[in-house]
Motif scaffolding. Structure first.
Motif, PDB file in Angstrom:
ATOM      1  N   ASP A 260       7.999  -5.903  -0.320  1.00  0.00           N
ATOM      2  CA  ASP A 260       8.333  -4.568  -0.851  1.00  0.00           C
ATOM      3  C   ASP A 260       6.885  -3.656  -1.015  1.00  0.00           C
ATOM      4  O   ASP A 260       5.989  -4.072  -0.858  1.00  0.00           O
ATOM      5  N   GLU A 261       6.924  -2.429  -1.330  1.00  0.00           N
ATOM      6  CA  GLU A 261       5.946  -1.463  -0.973  1.00  0.00           C
ATOM      7  C   GLU A 261       4.878  -2.068  -2.172  1.00  0.00           C
ATOM      8  O   GLU A 261       3.688  -1.543  -1.959  1.00  0.00           O
ATOM      9  N   GLU A 262       5.189  -1.975  -3.369  1.00  0.00           N
ATOM     10  CA  GLU A 262       4.529  -2.288  -4.350  1.00  0.00           C
ATOM     11  C   GLU A 262       3.440  -3.630  -4.046  1.00  0.00           C
ATOM     12  O   GLU A 262       2.206  -3.351  -4.199  1.00  0.00           O
ATOM     13  N   THR A 263       4.138  -4.551  -3.631  1.00  0.00           N
ATOM     14  CA  THR A 263       3.373  -5.835  -3.266  1.00  0.00           C
ATOM     15  C   THR A 263       2.492  -5.482  -2.081  1.00  0.00           C
ATOM     16  O   THR A 263       1.319  -6.083  -2.132  1.00  0.00           O
ATOM     17  N   GLN A 264       2.900  -4.678  -0.957  1.00  0.00           N
ATOM     18  CA  GLN A 264       1.894  -4.298  -0.019  1.00  0.00           C
ATOM     19  C   GLN A 264       0.796  -3.658  -0.434  1.00  0.00           C
ATOM     20  O   GLN A 264      -0.218  -3.938   0.003  1.00  0.00           O
ATOM     21  N   GLN A 265       0.918  -2.718  -1.387  1.00  0.00           N
ATOM     22  CA  GLN A 265      -0.051  -1.928  -1.895  1.00  0.00           C
ATOM     23  C   GLN A 265      -1.008  -2.938  -2.690  1.00  0.00           C
ATOM     24  O   GLN A 265      -2.211  -2.629  -2.614  1.00  0.00           O
ATOM     25  N   LYS A 266      -0.405  -3.690  -3.402  1.00  0.00           N
ATOM     26  CA  LYS A 266      -1.405  -4.797  -4.285  1.00  0.00           C
ATOM     27  C   LYS A 266      -2.120  -5.616  -3.295  1.00  0.00           C
ATOM     28  O   LYS A 266      -3.480  -6.185  -3.547  1.00  0.00           O
TER      29      LYS A 266
END
Length: 419
Positions: A260-266
Protein backbone atom coordinates in the motif's frame (compact mmCIF):
# COMPACT_ATOMS: atom_id res chain seq x y z
CA UNK A 1 21.93 18.28 -56.84
CA UNK A 2 23.26 19.16 -60.30
CA UNK A 3 21.87 22.69 -59.86
CA UNK A 4 23.61 23.04 -56.51
CA UNK A 5 26.88 21.92 -58.08
CA UNK A 6 26.51 24.45 -60.90
CA UNK A 7 26.09 27.23 -58.31
CA UNK A 8 29.20 26.06 -56.47
CA UNK A 9 27.50 24.77 -53.34
CA UNK A 10 29.79 22.13 -51.78
CA UNK A 11 28.51 18.78 -50.51
CA UNK A 12 29.29 17.59 -47.01
CA UNK A 13 30.24 14.03 -46.14
CA UNK A 14 29.09 12.59 -42.81
CA UNK A 15 29.17 9.06 -41.32
CA UNK A 16 25.73 7.47 -41.30
CA UNK A 17 26.41 5.69 -37.97
CA UNK A 18 28.16 7.52 -35.14
CA UNK A 19 29.64 6.20 -31.91
CA UNK A 20 29.53 7.80 -28.48
CA UNK A 21 32.43 7.32 -26.05
CA UNK A 22 30.48 4.77 -23.99
CA UNK A 23 30.11 2.45 -26.97
CA UNK A 24 26.57 3.28 -28.02
CA UNK A 25 26.01 3.67 -31.75
CA UNK A 26 22.98 5.28 -33.33
CA UNK A 27 21.81 7.43 -36.18
CA UNK A 28 21.84 11.18 -35.61
CA UNK A 29 18.04 11.01 -35.19
CA UNK A 30 16.62 8.76 -32.50
CA UNK A 31 13.62 8.06 -30.33
CA UNK A 32 14.04 10.67 -27.62
CA UNK A 33 11.36 9.25 -25.32
CA UNK A 34 9.87 12.70 -24.67
CA UNK A 35 6.65 12.29 -26.63
CA UNK A 36 4.40 9.75 -28.28
CA UNK A 37 5.74 10.36 -31.78
CA UNK A 38 8.86 8.42 -32.68
CA UNK A 39 11.04 8.67 -35.75
CA UNK A 40 10.66 5.73 -38.13
CA UNK A 41 14.06 4.31 -38.96
CA UNK A 42 16.20 1.23 -38.60
CA UNK A 43 19.10 2.04 -36.28
CA UNK A 44 22.29 0.18 -35.65
CA UNK A 45 22.81 0.43 -31.94
CA UNK A 46 25.47 -1.21 -29.83
CA UNK A 47 24.31 -2.14 -26.35
CA UNK A 48 26.62 -1.09 -23.55
CA UNK A 49 29.86 -2.78 -22.66
CA UNK A 50 30.92 -4.19 -25.98
CA UNK A 51 27.98 -6.23 -27.26
CA UNK A 52 27.80 -6.73 -31.03
CA UNK A 53 25.68 -4.42 -33.17
CA UNK A 54 21.98 -5.18 -33.14
CA UNK A 55 19.30 -3.94 -35.50
CA UNK A 56 16.39 -1.91 -34.06
CA UNK A 57 13.15 -0.94 -35.76
CA UNK A 58 11.58 2.06 -34.06
CA UNK A 59 7.85 2.62 -34.50
CA UNK A 60 6.14 5.20 -36.64
CA UNK A 61 5.95 8.96 -36.42
CA UNK A 62 7.42 11.93 -38.18
CA UNK A 63 10.57 13.72 -37.14
CA UNK A 64 8.86 17.06 -37.51
CA UNK A 65 6.19 15.89 -35.05
CA UNK A 66 8.69 15.44 -32.25
CA UNK A 67 8.10 17.97 -29.46
CA UNK A 68 11.71 18.09 -28.39
CA UNK A 69 13.49 21.25 -29.58
CA UNK A 70 16.89 20.59 -28.02
CA UNK A 71 19.18 17.59 -28.40
CA UNK A 72 19.12 15.03 -25.62
CA UNK A 73 22.23 14.37 -23.58
CA UNK A 74 24.10 11.12 -24.24
CA UNK A 75 22.83 9.74 -20.93
CA UNK A 76 19.24 10.68 -21.76
CA UNK A 77 19.39 9.07 -25.19
CA UNK A 78 20.85 5.88 -23.72
CA UNK A 79 18.14 5.72 -21.09
CA UNK A 80 15.49 6.42 -23.74
CA UNK A 81 16.79 3.44 -25.71
CA UNK A 82 16.66 1.27 -22.58
CA UNK A 83 13.08 2.42 -21.93
CA UNK A 84 12.24 1.56 -25.51
CA UNK A 85 13.69 -1.93 -25.00
CA UNK A 86 11.42 -2.36 -21.97
CA UNK A 87 8.24 -1.10 -23.65
CA UNK A 88 8.46 -2.33 -27.26
CA UNK A 89 7.01 -5.71 -28.19
CA UNK A 90 9.70 -8.37 -28.32
CA UNK A 91 10.96 -8.65 -31.92
CA UNK A 92 10.08 -11.73 -33.92
CA UNK A 93 12.85 -14.12 -34.94
CA UNK A 94 11.97 -17.04 -37.21
CA UNK A 95 12.11 -20.40 -35.49
CA UNK A 96 12.43 -18.97 -31.96
CA UNK A 97 9.56 -18.95 -29.49
CA UNK A 98 9.14 -17.22 -26.14
CA UNK A 99 6.52 -18.75 -23.84
CA UNK A 100 5.72 -16.85 -20.61
CA UNK A 101 4.96 -19.28 -17.79
CA UNK A 102 4.26 -17.06 -14.76
CA UNK A 103 1.99 -14.07 -14.22
CA UNK A 104 4.80 -11.79 -13.02
CA UNK A 105 7.98 -12.94 -14.77
CA UNK A 106 9.69 -15.80 -16.57
CA UNK A 107 9.76 -17.02 -20.17
CA UNK A 108 10.67 -20.36 -21.74
CA UNK A 109 13.03 -19.87 -24.70
CA UNK A 110 12.90 -22.49 -27.46
CA UNK A 111 14.35 -22.82 -30.96
CA UNK A 112 17.85 -21.40 -30.42
CA UNK A 113 20.98 -23.37 -31.27
CA UNK A 114 23.03 -22.40 -28.23
CA UNK A 115 26.02 -24.51 -29.25
CA UNK A 116 26.80 -21.94 -31.96
CA UNK A 117 27.16 -18.13 -31.82
CA UNK A 118 23.83 -16.29 -32.03
CA UNK A 119 22.98 -13.78 -34.74
CA UNK A 120 22.52 -10.11 -33.83
CA UNK A 121 18.73 -10.53 -34.16
CA UNK A 122 18.78 -13.50 -31.78
CA UNK A 123 20.91 -11.59 -29.28
CA UNK A 124 18.50 -8.66 -29.41
CA UNK A 125 15.62 -11.06 -28.82
CA UNK A 126 17.23 -12.33 -25.61
CA UNK A 127 17.98 -8.79 -24.39
CA UNK A 128 14.34 -7.84 -24.96
CA UNK A 129 13.14 -10.99 -23.23
CA UNK A 130 15.33 -10.39 -20.18
CA UNK A 131 14.25 -6.74 -19.95
CA UNK A 132 10.58 -7.66 -20.11
CA UNK A 133 10.45 -11.04 -18.31
CA UNK A 134 13.48 -10.98 -15.94
CA UNK A 135 14.04 -14.75 -16.14
CA UNK A 136 14.97 -16.91 -19.13
CA UNK A 137 14.61 -20.69 -19.01
CA UNK A 138 16.38 -22.94 -21.50
CA UNK A 139 14.96 -26.36 -20.67
CA UNK A 140 17.34 -29.26 -21.28
CA UNK A 141 19.82 -27.03 -23.11
CA UNK A 142 22.61 -29.64 -23.46
CA UNK A 143 25.42 -27.14 -24.06
CA UNK A 144 29.01 -27.25 -22.88
CA UNK A 145 30.66 -24.77 -20.53
CA UNK A 146 32.22 -22.72 -23.32
CA UNK A 147 28.81 -22.20 -24.95
CA UNK A 148 27.32 -21.24 -21.58
CA UNK A 149 29.97 -18.56 -21.11
CA UNK A 150 29.44 -17.23 -24.64
CA UNK A 151 25.68 -16.97 -24.10
CA UNK A 152 26.08 -15.07 -20.84
CA UNK A 153 28.43 -12.57 -22.43
CA UNK A 154 25.64 -11.43 -24.77
CA UNK A 155 24.17 -9.68 -21.71
CA UNK A 156 25.56 -6.37 -20.35
CA UNK A 157 28.68 -7.03 -18.30
CA UNK A 158 32.08 -5.73 -17.32
CA UNK A 159 34.05 -7.15 -20.21
CA UNK A 160 37.45 -6.15 -18.81
CA UNK A 161 36.78 -7.80 -15.45
CA UNK A 162 35.77 -11.01 -17.21
CA UNK A 163 38.78 -10.96 -19.54
CA UNK A 164 41.12 -10.40 -16.59
CA UNK A 165 39.24 -13.01 -14.54
CA UNK A 166 38.52 -10.54 -11.72
CA UNK A 167 35.25 -12.25 -10.92
CA UNK A 168 33.00 -10.90 -8.17
CA UNK A 169 32.52 -14.48 -6.92
CA UNK A 170 36.15 -15.56 -7.28
CA UNK A 171 35.85 -17.12 -3.82
CA UNK A 172 33.89 -19.92 -5.51
CA UNK A 173 36.39 -22.54 -6.60
CA UNK A 174 37.18 -24.35 -8.80
CA UNK A 175 36.45 -22.57 -12.10
CA UNK A 176 35.85 -24.33 -15.41
CA UNK A 177 39.25 -24.18 -17.24
CA UNK A 178 37.99 -23.22 -20.73
CA UNK A 179 35.12 -21.11 -19.34
CA UNK A 180 36.40 -19.49 -16.12
CA UNK A 181 33.33 -17.26 -15.79
CA UNK A 182 31.61 -20.43 -14.52
CA UNK A 183 32.16 -21.67 -10.97
CA UNK A 184 31.54 -25.33 -10.23
CA UNK A 185 29.35 -26.15 -7.22
CA UNK A 186 28.57 -29.64 -5.97
CA UNK A 187 26.96 -31.58 -3.15
CA UNK A 188 28.00 -35.16 -2.39
CA UNK A 189 29.31 -35.69 -5.92
CA UNK A 190 32.22 -38.07 -6.43
CA UNK A 191 33.67 -37.56 -9.91
CA UNK A 192 37.05 -38.27 -11.44
CA UNK A 193 36.67 -35.63 -14.19
CA UNK A 194 34.36 -32.84 -15.30
CA UNK A 195 34.94 -30.18 -17.98
CA UNK A 196 38.72 -30.62 -17.76
CA UNK A 197 38.88 -30.60 -13.94
CA UNK A 198 40.77 -33.39 -12.18
CA UNK A 199 39.41 -35.44 -9.30
CA UNK A 200 41.59 -33.49 -6.84
CA UNK A 201 40.29 -30.16 -8.17
CA UNK A 202 36.72 -31.38 -8.00
CA UNK A 203 37.03 -32.06 -4.28
CA UNK A 204 37.16 -28.28 -3.74
CA UNK A 205 33.68 -27.98 -5.25
CA UNK A 206 32.02 -30.53 -2.96
CA UNK A 207 30.05 -28.69 -0.29
CA UNK A 208 28.59 -31.79 1.34
CA UNK A 209 25.02 -31.76 2.58
CA UNK A 210 25.11 -28.84 5.04
CA UNK A 211 24.86 -26.26 2.26
CA UNK A 212 21.46 -27.64 1.31
CA UNK A 213 20.12 -26.53 4.68
CA UNK A 214 21.82 -23.13 4.78
CA UNK A 215 20.54 -22.16 1.32
CA UNK A 216 16.93 -22.10 2.49
CA UNK A 217 16.55 -18.34 2.60
CA UNK A 218 15.38 -15.52 0.38
CA UNK A 219 18.26 -13.58 -1.09
CA UNK A 220 19.86 -11.77 -4.02
CA UNK A 221 23.40 -12.65 -5.02
CA UNK A 222 26.00 -10.28 -3.50
CA UNK A 223 23.24 -7.91 -2.39
CA UNK A 224 25.65 -6.02 -0.10
CA UNK A 225 28.10 -5.27 -2.91
CA UNK A 226 28.46 -1.84 -4.52
CA UNK A 227 28.17 -3.52 -7.92
CA UNK A 228 25.34 -5.95 -7.22
CA UNK A 229 25.27 -8.37 -10.19
CA UNK A 230 22.58 -7.51 -12.72
CA UNK A 231 22.52 -11.06 -14.08
CA UNK A 232 22.92 -14.43 -12.34
CA UNK A 233 22.73 -17.89 -13.87
CA UNK A 234 22.71 -21.60 -13.05
CA UNK A 235 23.31 -24.54 -15.37
CA UNK A 236 22.19 -27.77 -13.74
CA UNK A 237 24.39 -30.73 -14.64
CA UNK A 238 22.98 -33.17 -12.10
CA UNK A 239 19.95 -32.28 -9.95
CA UNK A 240 19.07 -34.02 -6.70
CA UNK A 241 15.75 -34.97 -8.31
CA UNK A 242 12.18 -35.51 -7.10
CA UNK A 243 11.74 -31.82 -6.37
CA UNK A 244 14.22 -31.94 -3.48
CA UNK A 245 16.41 -29.12 -4.81
CA UNK A 246 13.87 -26.82 -6.43
CA UNK A 247 14.73 -23.11 -6.62
CA UNK A 248 12.02 -20.56 -5.81
CA UNK A 249 11.87 -17.12 -7.43
CA UNK A 250 9.77 -14.04 -6.63
CA UNK A 251 9.71 -10.54 -8.14
CA UNK A 252 10.87 -7.70 -5.90
CA UNK A 253 9.43 -5.19 -8.38
CA UNK A 254 6.04 -6.78 -7.85
CA UNK A 255 6.76 -7.01 -4.13
CA UNK A 256 7.14 -3.23 -3.94
CA UNK A 257 4.22 -2.50 -6.27
CA UNK A 258 1.86 -4.65 -4.16
CA UNK A 259 2.50 -2.67 -0.98
CA UNK A 260 0.00 0.00 0.00
CA UNK A 261 1.10 3.58 -0.58
CA UNK A 262 1.70 4.27 3.11
CA UNK A 263 4.10 1.32 3.42
CA UNK A 264 5.85 2.28 0.19
CA UNK A 265 6.50 5.77 1.50
CA UNK A 266 7.69 4.34 4.81
CA UNK A 267 10.30 2.04 3.30
CA UNK A 268 11.53 4.28 0.45
CA UNK A 269 14.18 6.07 2.56
CA UNK A 270 15.23 2.97 4.54
CA UNK A 271 18.76 1.66 4.36
CA UNK A 272 19.88 -1.81 5.40
CA UNK A 273 22.88 -2.62 7.58
CA UNK A 274 24.48 -5.78 6.19
CA UNK A 275 27.15 -8.08 7.58
CA UNK A 276 28.22 -11.15 5.65
CA UNK A 277 30.65 -12.34 8.32
CA UNK A 278 27.86 -13.06 10.82
CA UNK A 279 26.80 -15.97 8.63
CA UNK A 280 29.92 -17.85 9.68
CA UNK A 281 30.55 -16.74 13.27
CA UNK A 282 29.37 -19.03 16.06
CA UNK A 283 27.45 -21.30 13.72
CA UNK A 284 25.49 -20.74 10.55
CA UNK A 285 22.41 -18.59 10.12
CA UNK A 286 19.24 -19.96 11.71
CA UNK A 287 16.02 -19.13 9.88
CA UNK A 288 12.32 -19.65 10.25
CA UNK A 289 10.70 -22.32 8.08
CA UNK A 290 9.67 -19.82 5.39
CA UNK A 291 13.20 -18.43 5.05
CA UNK A 292 11.97 -14.88 5.73
CA UNK A 293 13.42 -14.22 9.20
CA UNK A 294 16.66 -14.88 11.05
CA UNK A 295 16.28 -16.57 14.43
CA UNK A 296 19.90 -16.71 15.57
CA UNK A 297 21.44 -14.18 17.99
CA UNK A 298 22.35 -11.47 15.47
CA UNK A 299 23.14 -8.87 18.12
CA UNK A 300 25.92 -11.00 19.62
CA UNK A 301 27.31 -11.87 16.21
CA UNK A 302 27.30 -8.23 15.11
CA UNK A 303 29.17 -7.31 18.29
CA UNK A 304 31.75 -10.02 17.64
CA UNK A 305 32.36 -8.83 14.06
CA UNK A 306 32.74 -5.24 15.30
CA UNK A 307 35.34 -6.39 17.85
CA UNK A 308 37.25 -8.04 15.02
CA UNK A 309 37.16 -4.86 12.95
CA UNK A 310 34.90 -6.30 10.25
CA UNK A 311 32.86 -3.42 8.79
CA UNK A 312 29.17 -3.48 7.97
CA UNK A 313 27.84 -2.43 4.58
CA UNK A 314 24.98 0.01 4.08
CA UNK A 315 22.61 -0.41 1.13
CA UNK A 316 19.34 1.23 0.06
CA UNK A 317 16.38 -1.03 0.74
CA UNK A 318 14.51 0.19 -2.35
CA UNK A 319 16.40 0.67 -5.61
CA UNK A 320 15.29 2.09 -8.95
CA UNK A 321 16.03 1.02 -12.50
CA UNK A 322 17.37 4.22 -14.14
CA UNK A 323 16.10 3.09 -17.55
CA UNK A 324 12.50 2.17 -16.69
CA UNK A 325 11.97 4.02 -13.41
CA UNK A 326 10.66 0.80 -11.81
CA UNK A 327 11.39 0.31 -8.13
CA UNK A 328 12.36 -2.96 -6.48
CA UNK A 329 13.49 -4.19 -3.08
CA UNK A 330 17.15 -5.10 -2.52
CA UNK A 331 17.77 -7.55 0.31
CA UNK A 332 19.25 -10.84 1.43
CA UNK A 333 17.78 -12.24 4.62
CA UNK A 334 21.03 -13.79 5.82
CA UNK A 335 23.09 -10.59 5.42
CA UNK A 336 20.68 -7.90 6.58
CA UNK A 337 21.11 -7.24 10.30
CA UNK A 338 18.65 -4.36 10.68
CA UNK A 339 17.42 -1.15 9.10
CA UNK A 340 19.59 1.87 9.84
CA UNK A 341 18.23 3.66 12.92
CA UNK A 342 15.77 0.83 13.73
CA UNK A 343 16.01 -1.95 16.31
CA UNK A 344 16.71 -5.48 15.14
CA UNK A 345 13.32 -6.72 16.30
CA UNK A 346 11.40 -3.94 14.54
CA UNK A 347 13.56 -4.43 11.45
CA UNK A 348 12.95 -8.17 11.38
CA UNK A 349 9.22 -7.66 11.93
CA UNK A 350 8.97 -5.23 9.03
CA UNK A 351 11.12 -7.32 6.69
CA UNK A 352 9.23 -10.51 7.47
CA UNK A 353 5.87 -8.79 6.80
CA UNK A 354 7.05 -7.54 3.39
CA UNK A 355 8.64 -10.84 2.39
CA UNK A 356 5.67 -12.89 3.55
CA UNK A 357 3.39 -10.88 1.27
CA UNK A 358 5.84 -10.87 -1.63
CA UNK A 359 6.61 -14.60 -1.46
CA UNK A 360 3.06 -15.81 -1.19
CA UNK A 361 2.56 -19.09 -3.08
CA UNK A 362 0.63 -17.31 -5.84
CA UNK A 363 3.61 -15.00 -6.51
CA UNK A 364 6.35 -17.63 -6.54
CA UNK A 365 7.77 -19.48 -9.52
CA UNK A 366 9.08 -22.85 -8.37
CA UNK A 367 11.67 -24.26 -10.74
CA UNK A 368 12.01 -28.04 -10.57
CA UNK A 369 15.44 -28.74 -11.97
CA UNK A 370 15.99 -31.21 -14.77
CA UNK A 371 19.41 -32.22 -16.18
CA UNK A 372 20.93 -29.52 -18.44
CA UNK A 373 18.44 -26.79 -17.50
CA UNK A 374 19.93 -23.32 -17.93
CA UNK A 375 18.25 -20.48 -16.00
CA UNK A 376 19.39 -16.85 -16.37
CA UNK A 377 17.72 -14.17 -14.27
CA UNK A 378 17.79 -10.45 -13.40
CA UNK A 379 19.41 -10.55 -9.97
CA UNK A 380 18.37 -7.01 -9.03
CA UNK A 381 14.69 -7.69 -9.77
CA UNK A 382 14.18 -11.24 -8.51
CA UNK A 383 14.78 -12.76 -5.10
CA UNK A 384 15.40 -16.50 -4.86
CA UNK A 385 15.62 -19.29 -2.33
CA UNK A 386 16.12 -23.01 -2.05
CA UNK A 387 13.00 -25.07 -1.45
CA UNK A 388 11.40 -24.31 1.88
CA UNK A 389 10.07 -26.95 4.25
CA UNK A 390 11.37 -30.42 4.93
CA UNK A 391 12.52 -31.29 1.40
CA UNK A 392 15.99 -29.88 2.02
CA UNK A 393 16.47 -32.14 5.00
CA UNK A 394 15.68 -35.10 2.75
CA UNK A 395 18.08 -33.80 0.09
CA UNK A 396 21.07 -33.44 2.38
CA UNK A 397 22.57 -36.78 1.31
CA UNK A 398 21.65 -36.46 -2.39
CA UNK A 399 24.07 -35.60 -5.19
CA UNK A 400 23.90 -32.31 -7.06
CA UNK A 401 26.28 -30.64 -9.56
CA UNK A 402 25.84 -27.26 -11.25
CA UNK A 403 27.62 -24.27 -12.81
CA UNK A 404 27.05 -20.89 -11.14
CA UNK A 405 27.62 -17.36 -12.48
CA UNK A 406 27.26 -13.89 -10.96
CA UNK A 407 27.89 -11.81 -14.09
CA UNK A 408 30.24 -8.91 -13.36
CA UNK A 409 28.85 -5.43 -14.02
CA UNK A 410 30.09 -1.85 -14.12
CA UNK A 411 26.70 -0.37 -13.21
CA UNK A 412 26.21 0.57 -9.52
CA UNK A 413 22.79 0.27 -7.96
CA UNK A 414 20.66 3.40 -7.79
CA UNK A 415 18.64 4.25 -4.70
CA UNK A 416 14.96 5.03 -5.24
CA UNK A 417 15.54 8.16 -3.13
CA UNK A 418 17.95 10.70 -4.68
CA UNK A 419 21.02 11.37 -2.57
Amino acid sequence: MELAAEKGFPTKIQPFVIQAPLGFMSLTCYSCGCCDNRVNFTALISSRQGLPLVRRQISSGSRSDCKRKRPASRKTSQQAFARQMALDPTPHVDGVSLKPFHQNFGVLVEGLDLNNPLSSEQQELLLHAMTQHHLLLFRGAHIDAKAQQRLLQYFPHDRQAVEEQRFNNAFFQPRIPNAPLLALRAHNVKLTEHEGLSEEQLKKADLGGESFRSSRLWHMDLSDDRLVPEVSAMYMVQPAGSGLDDTLFASTEQMFDDLDEETQQKILPLRTVNQKATEFIDGRVVLNKAGTRRLDDMESKLKMTAERGIPTKIQPFVIQDPATGKRSILVSVQRMMHFEGMSQKDSQDLLETILAMGTDDSKIYRHEWQPNDFVIWANRKLIHSASVGESWMAAADKSRLYHLVFLDTKEPIQSAVPG
